[in-house]
Design a protein around this motif. Sequence first.
Motif, PDB file in Angstrom:
ATOM      1  N   ALA A 272      75.169  53.204  36.279  1.00 18.30           N
ATOM      2  CA  ALA A 272      75.580  52.811  34.920  1.00 18.30           C
ATOM      3  C   ALA A 272      77.050  53.085  34.667  1.00 18.30           C
ATOM      4  O   ALA A 272      77.439  53.541  33.594  1.00 18.30           O
ATOM      5  CB  ALA A 272      74.718  53.522  33.888  1.00 18.30           C
ATOM      6  N   GLY A 273      77.872  52.818  35.682  1.00 17.61           N
ATOM      7  CA  GLY A 273      79.314  52.983  35.522  1.00 17.61           C
ATOM      8  C   GLY A 273      79.817  54.398  35.685  1.00 17.61           C
ATOM      9  O   GLY A 273      81.018  54.648  35.562  1.00 17.61           O
ATOM     10  N   THR A 274      78.938  55.347  35.953  1.00 16.95           N
ATOM     11  CA  THR A 274      79.329  56.747  36.151  1.00 16.95           C
ATOM     12  C   THR A 274      79.237  57.084  37.632  1.00 16.95           C
ATOM     13  O   THR A 274      78.173  56.936  38.232  1.00 16.95           O
ATOM     14  CB  THR A 274      78.417  57.692  35.352  1.00 16.95           C
ATOM     15  OG1 THR A 274      78.418  57.303  33.981  1.00 16.95           O
ATOM     16  CG2 THR A 274      78.900  59.122  35.464  1.00 16.95           C
ATOM     17  N   THR A 275      80.337  57.517  38.224  1.00 15.84           N
ATOM     18  CA  THR A 275      80.363  57.802  39.650  1.00 15.84           C
ATOM     19  C   THR A 275      79.756  59.163  39.956  1.00 15.84           C
ATOM     20  O   THR A 275      79.582  60.001  39.054  1.00 15.84           O
ATOM     21  CB  THR A 275      81.800  57.770  40.186  1.00 15.84           C
ATOM     22  OG1 THR A 275      82.541  58.863  39.608  1.00 15.84           O
ATOM     23  CG2 THR A 275      82.480  56.454  39.836  1.00 15.84           C
ATOM     24  N   PHE A 276      79.485  59.382  41.234  1.00 14.81           N
ATOM     25  CA  PHE A 276      78.946  60.674  41.634  1.00 14.81           C
ATOM     26  C   PHE A 276      79.972  61.786  41.485  1.00 14.81           C
ATOM     27  O   PHE A 276      79.610  62.968  41.466  1.00 14.81           O
ATOM     28  CB  PHE A 276      78.422  60.615  43.072  1.00 14.81           C
ATOM     29  CG  PHE A 276      76.925  60.518  43.142  1.00 14.81           C
ATOM     30  CD1 PHE A 276      76.145  61.648  43.291  1.00 14.81           C
ATOM     31  CD2 PHE A 276      76.300  59.289  43.032  1.00 14.81           C
ATOM     32  CE1 PHE A 276      74.772  61.559  43.336  1.00 14.81           C
ATOM     33  CE2 PHE A 276      74.918  59.189  43.093  1.00 14.81           C
ATOM     34  CZ  PHE A 276      74.154  60.326  43.240  1.00 14.81           C
ATOM     35  N   GLY A 277      81.242  61.437  41.378  1.00 12.56           N
ATOM     36  CA  GLY A 277      82.234  62.461  41.085  1.00 12.56           C
ATOM     37  C   GLY A 277      81.969  63.121  39.753  1.00 12.56           C
ATOM     38  O   GLY A 277      82.067  64.350  39.608  1.00 12.56           O
ATOM     39  N   SER A 278      81.575  62.336  38.754  1.00  8.41           N
ATOM     40  CA  SER A 278      81.231  62.889  37.442  1.00  8.41           C
ATOM     41  C   SER A 278      79.944  63.705  37.518  1.00  8.41           C
ATOM     42  O   SER A 278      79.820  64.753  36.872  1.00  8.41           O
ATOM     43  CB  SER A 278      81.065  61.759  36.423  1.00  8.41           C
ATOM     44  OG  SER A 278      82.272  61.051  36.247  1.00  8.41           O
ATOM     45  N   PHE A 279      78.991  63.225  38.306  1.00 16.89           N
ATOM     46  CA  PHE A 279      77.743  63.964  38.458  1.00 16.89           C
ATOM     47  C   PHE A 279      77.986  65.330  39.108  1.00 16.89           C
ATOM     48  O   PHE A 279      77.403  66.337  38.704  1.00 16.89           O
ATOM     49  CB  PHE A 279      76.738  63.162  39.282  1.00 16.89           C
ATOM     50  CG  PHE A 279      76.387  61.829  38.693  1.00 16.89           C
ATOM     51  CD1 PHE A 279      76.307  61.663  37.316  1.00 16.89           C
ATOM     52  CD2 PHE A 279      76.142  60.724  39.504  1.00 16.89           C
ATOM     53  CE1 PHE A 279      75.981  60.437  36.760  1.00 16.89           C
ATOM     54  CE2 PHE A 279      75.814  59.487  38.953  1.00 16.89           C
ATOM     55  CZ  PHE A 279      75.735  59.348  37.585  1.00 16.89           C
ATOM     56  N   PHE A 280      78.856  65.359  40.117  1.00 22.27           N
ATOM     57  CA  PHE A 280      79.191  66.627  40.762  1.00 22.27           C
ATOM     58  C   PHE A 280      79.913  67.549  39.782  1.00 22.27           C
ATOM     59  O   PHE A 280      79.658  68.761  39.760  1.00 22.27           O
ATOM     60  CB  PHE A 280      80.069  66.383  41.993  1.00 22.27           C
ATOM     61  CG  PHE A 280      79.288  66.142  43.256  1.00 22.27           C
ATOM     62  CD1 PHE A 280      78.863  67.187  44.045  1.00 22.27           C
ATOM     63  CD2 PHE A 280      78.973  64.857  43.659  1.00 22.27           C
ATOM     64  CE1 PHE A 280      78.145  66.972  45.203  1.00 22.27           C
ATOM     65  CE2 PHE A 280      78.252  64.620  44.810  1.00 22.27           C
ATOM     66  CZ  PHE A 280      77.835  65.683  45.594  1.00 22.27           C
ATOM     67  N   ALA A 281      80.811  67.009  38.982  1.00 26.19           N
ATOM     68  CA  ALA A 281      81.524  67.817  37.994  1.00 26.19           C
ATOM     69  C   ALA A 281      80.551  68.397  36.971  1.00 26.19           C
ATOM     70  O   ALA A 281      80.670  69.573  36.581  1.00 26.19           O
ATOM     71  CB  ALA A 281      82.596  66.975  37.300  1.00 26.19           C
TER      72      ALA A 281
END
Length: 281
Positions: A65-74
């Motif tokens: 949904a436009g959110t990368t795994f970088g944001s999930f890791f953060a």
Amino acid sequence: MRANTILRHSFTHVFIIALGLVMIYPVVWMIVSSFKPNNMIFSDPGLIPKAVTIDNYITGWKGYAGTTFGSFFANSLMMCVVAIVGNVISCSMAAYAFSRLKFAGKTLWFAAMMATLMLPGHVTLVPRYILFNTFGWVGSYLPILVPKFLATDAFFVFLLVQFMRSLPKEMEEAAIIDGCGKIGVFLRIIIPLSGPALVTTALFTFLWTWDDFFNHLLYLTSPDTFTVSRALRTFVGDAGAVSNWGGALAMSTLSIVPAFILFFALQKYFVQGISTTGIKG
């Protein structure tokens, strides 16, 4: 006699090594398969891939949904840091009270706390959800993080109690004679000496918060708040089938890296903290 001892030890070592290989095989297969083309993951199940690609990591990193795994890791790292701070502060304070202070009903309250260890989390699932939903916290990190500041993890309180009971009381008594109060003793004597147990608490808190899926699935409803464990669920479609095995395996491989790094970096303190918690009851 010596030959029998050598034979017995050799058999034990072989058994442990074989058991270790069986346990580590799924992890190795996951890592190797994350570098295989998507159409060869199950058609070529061996540990030596016939073709190698990093496309799985590229497609998997795009997230959901436009959110990368970088944001999930953060998000996951932020939650782990806050959870560690909460557990270390609250559980150490509760453990100090149970192990060093005298107050009315101490034994009763400690027994009640220990009883919560035998209470399955599913028993309190519905009441907790109703409570947090009443507070308007569902959809945020608050239902997961706020309890960390209230010493709700009885396992860590018990671990720290056992460790603090093993500390010599002479240093505490000397500090009190020199005019140090209970808070001063806690901050200047108990906390520095409890380093290994606190590191163990921090390590377990990180691993359990990082790996937690159920609570994240229950309370985190918006993609921009998803953690890594919650985001991995997005690879599973509505019918229960994984839509992108390559991306799922690639992101699963990346998800275990922080835990491995932290565990091996703090392994010495972890072993020391575990081994010394049972010295003195």
